[in-house]
Design an enzyme around this catalytic site. Structure first.
Site, PDB file in Angstrom:
ATOM      1  CB  CYS A 134      -0.974  -0.042   1.176  1.00  9.93           C
ATOM      2  SG  CYS A 134      -2.350   1.134   1.027  1.00  9.93           S
ATOM      3  CG  HIS A 148      -3.232  -3.619   3.566  1.00  9.90           C
ATOM      4  ND1 HIS A 148      -2.253  -2.990   4.295  1.00  9.90           N
ATOM      5  CD2 HIS A 148      -3.896  -2.636   2.900  1.00  9.90           C
ATOM      6  CE1 HIS A 148      -2.309  -1.691   4.086  1.00  9.90           C
ATOM      7  NE2 HIS A 148      -3.296  -1.442   3.232  1.00  9.90           N
ATOM      8  CD  GLU A 175      -0.609  -5.613   6.107  1.00 10.69           C
ATOM      9  OE1 GLU A 175      -1.065  -4.453   6.216  1.00 10.69           O
ATOM     10  OE2 GLU A 175      -0.310  -6.125   4.999  1.00 10.69           O
TER      11      GLU A 175
END
Length: 240
Positions: free
Chosen positions: A90, A207, A209
């Site tokens: 990002c 994302h 994660e």
């Protein structure tokens, strides 16, 4: 051969996914992790550098434009140019583009609105350190959260990206169809992630994660980290 990789997670003023990334790498994937402060001059002894999501320097001027001049970036550029593995997520993707480590630019979303939701991306290239455990054409469900994710390159650069197989992810529907409706931000060619020509620097807007453990309701992001860990730990050439 070591049993773990050494990750460094860069912290800029305004980073807000640094602890998420640290937690996932240490607690979920059992890797060695350290924070790298933006004023540091060296990444130190690491195998992988991750530039996490957030709003570095408040996104003043444009996302990533100021972070690109942080002291640590000089060594990250050196690290990348010597073959070190770098992942920008990002805002991290935006920083890598501003630093010239990846081509293109990240513009305002075509809707002119911040977009925060799950999307689907299709794996276009699984012959990378970051996607080696994925199948080509596999569809991953990943979250996005950005206001400036509209990836743009000129026609000549787009052709080069396609010809060199540097487009790693494209926005699609749940069935893998790349459509205008499945593009959340207006990115050219539905591009969600690209890699450099050398194959060691990846930038992606979604994302991973945030979707790497079952408690979060989705684990597709784990494939990105597991691919990286598996590729490096079990690639003999990496330790020559």
């Amino acid at each position: 051969m070591p049993s773990k990789l050494k990750f460094g997670v860069v912290v800029f003023p305004g980073s807000n996914c640094d602890y998420d990334t640290y937690f996932v790498l240490e607690k979920i994937f059992n890797q060695d992790v350290k924070f790298i402060w933006h004023k540091d001059r060296s990444v130190g002894d690491v195998d992988v550098v991750i530039l996490p999501g957030g709003f570095s320097y408040g996104d003043y001027l444009r996302p990533g434009a100021i972070a690109r001049f942080s002291p640590i970036m000089e060594d990250i550029i050196r690290f990348a140019n010597r073959g070190g593995k770098v992942l920008g997520i990002c805002n991290g993707f935006q920083v890598l583009v501003e630093a010239g480590l990846l081509p293109g630019a990240l513009l305002r979303n075509s809707s002119l609105r911040f977009v925060c939701k799950y999307v689907y991306v299709r794996v276009e290239n699984n012959d990378t350190f970051f996607t080696s455990l994925c199948d080509e054409g596999e569809v991953l469900k990943l979250p996005i959260a950005h206001g400036d994710g509209n990836y743009y390159v000129d026609d000549e650069t787009l052709k080069k990206l396609i010809d060199n197989n540097q487009i790693v992810f494209r926005y699609c529907d749940r069935y893998g169809n790349v459509t205008e409706e499945s593009n959340p931000n207006g990115s050219i060619y539905n591009i969600a992630g690209v890699i450099n020509e050398e194959g060691n620097v990846l930038g992606m807007m979604p994302h991973p994660e945030r979707c790497s453990e079952p408690v979060l309701g989705c684990t597709d992001g784990a494939k990105i980290f597991n691919s990286l860990i598996h590729s490096l730990l079990f690639t003999e050439e990496f330790f020559k």
